[in-house]
Design a protein around this motif. Structure first.
Motif, short mmCIF file in Angstrom:
data_model
loop_
_atom_site.label_atom_id
_atom_site.label_comp_id
_atom_site.label_asym_id
_atom_site.label_seq_id
_atom_site.Cartn_x
_atom_site.Cartn_y
_atom_site.Cartn_z
N THR A 203 0.86 -1.18 0.00
CA THR A 203 0.00 0.00 0.00
C THR A 203 0.89 1.22 0.00
O THR A 203 2.10 1.15 0.05
CB THR A 203 -0.90 0.03 1.25
OG1 THR A 203 -0.08 0.15 2.41
CG2 THR A 203 -1.73 -1.24 1.36
N ASP A 204 0.26 2.38 -0.01
CA ASP A 204 1.01 3.63 0.00
C ASP A 204 1.33 4.06 1.43
O ASP A 204 1.10 5.19 1.84
CB ASP A 204 0.21 4.72 -0.71
CG ASP A 204 0.16 4.47 -2.21
OD1 ASP A 204 -0.67 5.07 -2.87
OD2 ASP A 204 0.98 3.68 -2.71
N ALA A 257 -3.71 0.09 8.93
CA ALA A 257 -4.91 0.01 8.11
C ALA A 257 -6.17 0.36 8.89
O ALA A 257 -7.09 0.99 8.36
CB ALA A 257 -5.05 -1.39 7.52
N TYR A 258 -6.23 -0.03 10.17
CA TYR A 258 -7.43 0.19 10.97
C TYR A 258 -7.17 1.26 12.01
O TYR A 258 -6.85 0.98 13.16
CB TYR A 258 -7.85 -1.12 11.65
CG TYR A 258 -8.30 -2.19 10.69
CD1 TYR A 258 -9.63 -2.27 10.30
CD2 TYR A 258 -7.40 -3.12 10.17
CE1 TYR A 258 -10.06 -3.25 9.42
CE2 TYR A 258 -7.82 -4.10 9.28
CZ TYR A 258 -9.15 -4.16 8.91
OH TYR A 258 -9.57 -5.12 8.04
N PRO A 280 -10.82 -10.44 9.50
CA PRO A 280 -10.39 -11.02 10.78
C PRO A 280 -10.21 -10.00 11.90
O PRO A 280 -10.60 -10.26 13.04
CB PRO A 280 -9.07 -11.70 10.42
CG PRO A 280 -9.20 -12.04 8.97
CD PRO A 280 -10.00 -10.92 8.37
N THR A 281 -9.63 -8.83 11.59
CA THR A 281 -9.41 -7.83 12.63
C THR A 281 -10.72 -7.35 13.23
O THR A 281 -10.87 -7.22 14.45
CB THR A 281 -8.61 -6.65 12.06
OG1 THR A 281 -7.36 -7.11 11.57
CG2 THR A 281 -8.37 -5.59 13.13
N MET A 282 -11.70 -7.09 12.38
CA MET A 282 -13.01 -6.64 12.86
C MET A 282 -13.74 -7.77 13.58
O MET A 282 -14.40 -7.54 14.59
CB MET A 282 -13.84 -6.13 11.68
CG MET A 282 -13.23 -4.93 10.96
SD MET A 282 -14.18 -4.41 9.51
CE MET A 282 -15.68 -3.78 10.27
N SER A 307 -11.94 2.79 7.06
CA SER A 307 -12.52 4.07 6.73
C SER A 307 -14.03 3.92 6.80
O SER A 307 -14.57 2.81 6.89
CB SER A 307 -12.11 4.51 5.32
OG SER A 307 -12.65 3.61 4.35
N VAL A 308 -14.74 5.04 6.76
CA VAL A 308 -16.20 5.00 6.77
C VAL A 308 -16.73 4.27 5.55
O VAL A 308 -17.66 3.46 5.63
CB VAL A 308 -16.77 6.43 6.86
CG1 VAL A 308 -18.28 6.43 6.60
CG2 VAL A 308 -16.48 7.03 8.23
N ARG A 309 -16.13 4.54 4.40
CA ARG A 309 -16.59 3.89 3.17
C ARG A 309 -16.36 2.38 3.23
O ARG A 309 -17.22 1.59 2.83
CB ARG A 309 -15.86 4.49 1.97
CG ARG A 309 -16.34 3.95 0.61
CD ARG A 309 -15.66 4.68 -0.52
NE ARG A 309 -16.01 6.10 -0.52
CZ ARG A 309 -17.13 6.60 -1.05
NH1 ARG A 309 -18.01 5.79 -1.61
NH2 ARG A 309 -17.36 7.89 -1.02
N HIS A 310 -15.21 1.97 3.74
CA HIS A 310 -14.93 0.54 3.88
C HIS A 310 -15.91 -0.11 4.86
O HIS A 310 -16.45 -1.20 4.61
CB HIS A 310 -13.49 0.34 4.36
CG HIS A 310 -13.15 -1.07 4.72
ND1 HIS A 310 -13.20 -1.52 6.02
CD2 HIS A 310 -12.78 -2.13 3.96
CE1 HIS A 310 -12.86 -2.80 6.05
NE2 HIS A 310 -12.60 -3.20 4.82
N ALA A 311 -16.15 0.54 5.99
CA ALA A 311 -17.06 -0.02 6.99
C ALA A 311 -18.49 -0.10 6.46
O ALA A 311 -19.23 -1.04 6.79
CB ALA A 311 -17.01 0.82 8.25
#
Length: 350
Positions: A203-204, A257-258, A280-282, A307-311
């Motif tokens: 990732t960046d 990431a989270y 898995p993390t969630m 992120s909000v969009r991911h969630a």
């Protein structure tokens, strides 16, 4: 090629005692007709191969015959560490794994050979994840060769940020297979200019383990567009531990990431389904932070989100078994989606 196949056939019979022509053909990846011809050749050479007839029949060696060709070469012995991973071993170019395993099995005493066969029959590792196409990794074999022989490489690498395609001179230290994806652990070669943005790899985000420009970094092998082996060998960094590096990298990657959180309510079914449907993390956080159930069985939990969009996408998987409490923007996004879906599926009265 045929001589190698004849030896493999002989070792298979010596190791497994009795095999049908069809089983031999499957192991050797040839036709049944080829197996018939090979058995005839072994018999003509004086090898006592006997064919048992009937439904429980097959080929076997008479009189406890054992070949003396059970010595392992150094390369074959090294390849045995991947003998439980035939797919990944093949991708890495370790084509002699089967032959090495057969030689080792043939050399074992009968009781140990039976025990080893029993383990292989009962335990199998299938590395790729479900419902995903494996990465296309045309340069994996060359990368593995460079890791093994400590050769520097020049790669054209595709990353997320601009410029997307960058040239890197690397000293490859190891490869890792994670959920069906291959990763290269490498440090920049001394000839490479300092990479000030540290944005290669997955990732960046920063991919170093320290502050120096030559710390090892992680690169996804499927993003290597071209590869050229460079002359000369390099010395591996003293004390470098691939497993420890990867564990630290994975922990850091997950933490990076989270970085946000969401508070949710989960029904009993929602809590159960979260362990299957959420990352898995969630999923772990759903169990770890769940409050005692209310009279209706629902629990509160605080889950890390990218992120909000991911969630928004992840929580929709749970349908009506989850209610987002916070952040308000995420709650409104899910409510808007629910309203849109309800309107779309409402029967048209006209």
């Amino acid at each position: 090629m045929r001589a190698s196949r004849l030896l493999s056939l002989l070792l298979l019979l010596q190791t497994r005692e009795r095999m049908t022509a069809r089983e031999l053909a499957a192991e050797l990846e040839v036709s049944v007709r080829t197996v018939y011809r090979d058995v005839e050749s072994l018999s003509a050479a004086g090898v006592p191969v006997y064919a048992d007839r009937g439904p429980d029949g097959g080929y076997r060696l008479l009189g406890g015959y054992r070949t003396r060709l059970t010595g392992l070469t150094a390369t074959e012995a090294e390849s045995l560490t991947l003998s439980a991973l035939p797919g990944p071993a093949s991708q890495l170019g370790l084509g002699d794994v089967l032959a090495a395993e057969l030689k080792l099995m043939a050399a074992l005493p009968p009781d140990l050979r039976t025990r080893a066969s029993r383990i292989r029959e009962r335990f199998h590792l299938d590395a790729p994840g479900w419902f995903r196409t494996p990465d296309d990794v045309p340069h994996l074999h060359a990368i593995a060769d460079a890791v093994w022989n400590q050769h520097r490489i020049e790669v054209l690498y595709r990353r997320w940020r601009r410029p997307q395609q960058v040239t890197r001179h690397l000293e490859p230290l190891g490869v890792v297979l994670k959920a069906g994806s291959w990763y290269l652990i490498a440090r920049p070669a001394p000839s490479d200019p300092p990479d000030t943005d540290n944005t290669d790899a997955v990732t960046d985000t920063a991919e170093t383990t320290g502050d120096t420009a030559r710390d090892p970094r992680t690169y996804r092998v499927s993003r290597v567009l071209t590869l050229r082996a460079l002359p000369g060998r390099f010395d591996r960094p003293h004390g470098f531990d691939l497993a420890a590096f990867w564990a630290a990298y994975a922990e850091r990657f997950e933490a990076d990431a989270y970085q946000e959180h969401a508070t949710v309510k989960l029904s009993p079914d929602g809590l159960t389904r979260s362990q299957i449907l959420l990352p898995p993390t969630m999923a772990r956080a759903a169990l770890d932070t769940a409050t005692p159930p209310a009279p209706d069985g629902w629990v509160h939990a605080t889950l890390p989100i990218e992120s909000v969009r991911h969630a928004h996408v992840e929580f929709l998987k749970l349908g009506t078994d989850v209610e987002v409490i916070d952040p308000p923007h995420l709650r409104e996004m899910i409510a808007a989606t629910a309203r849109t879906l309800a309107a779309r599926y409402t029967p048209d009265e006209h």
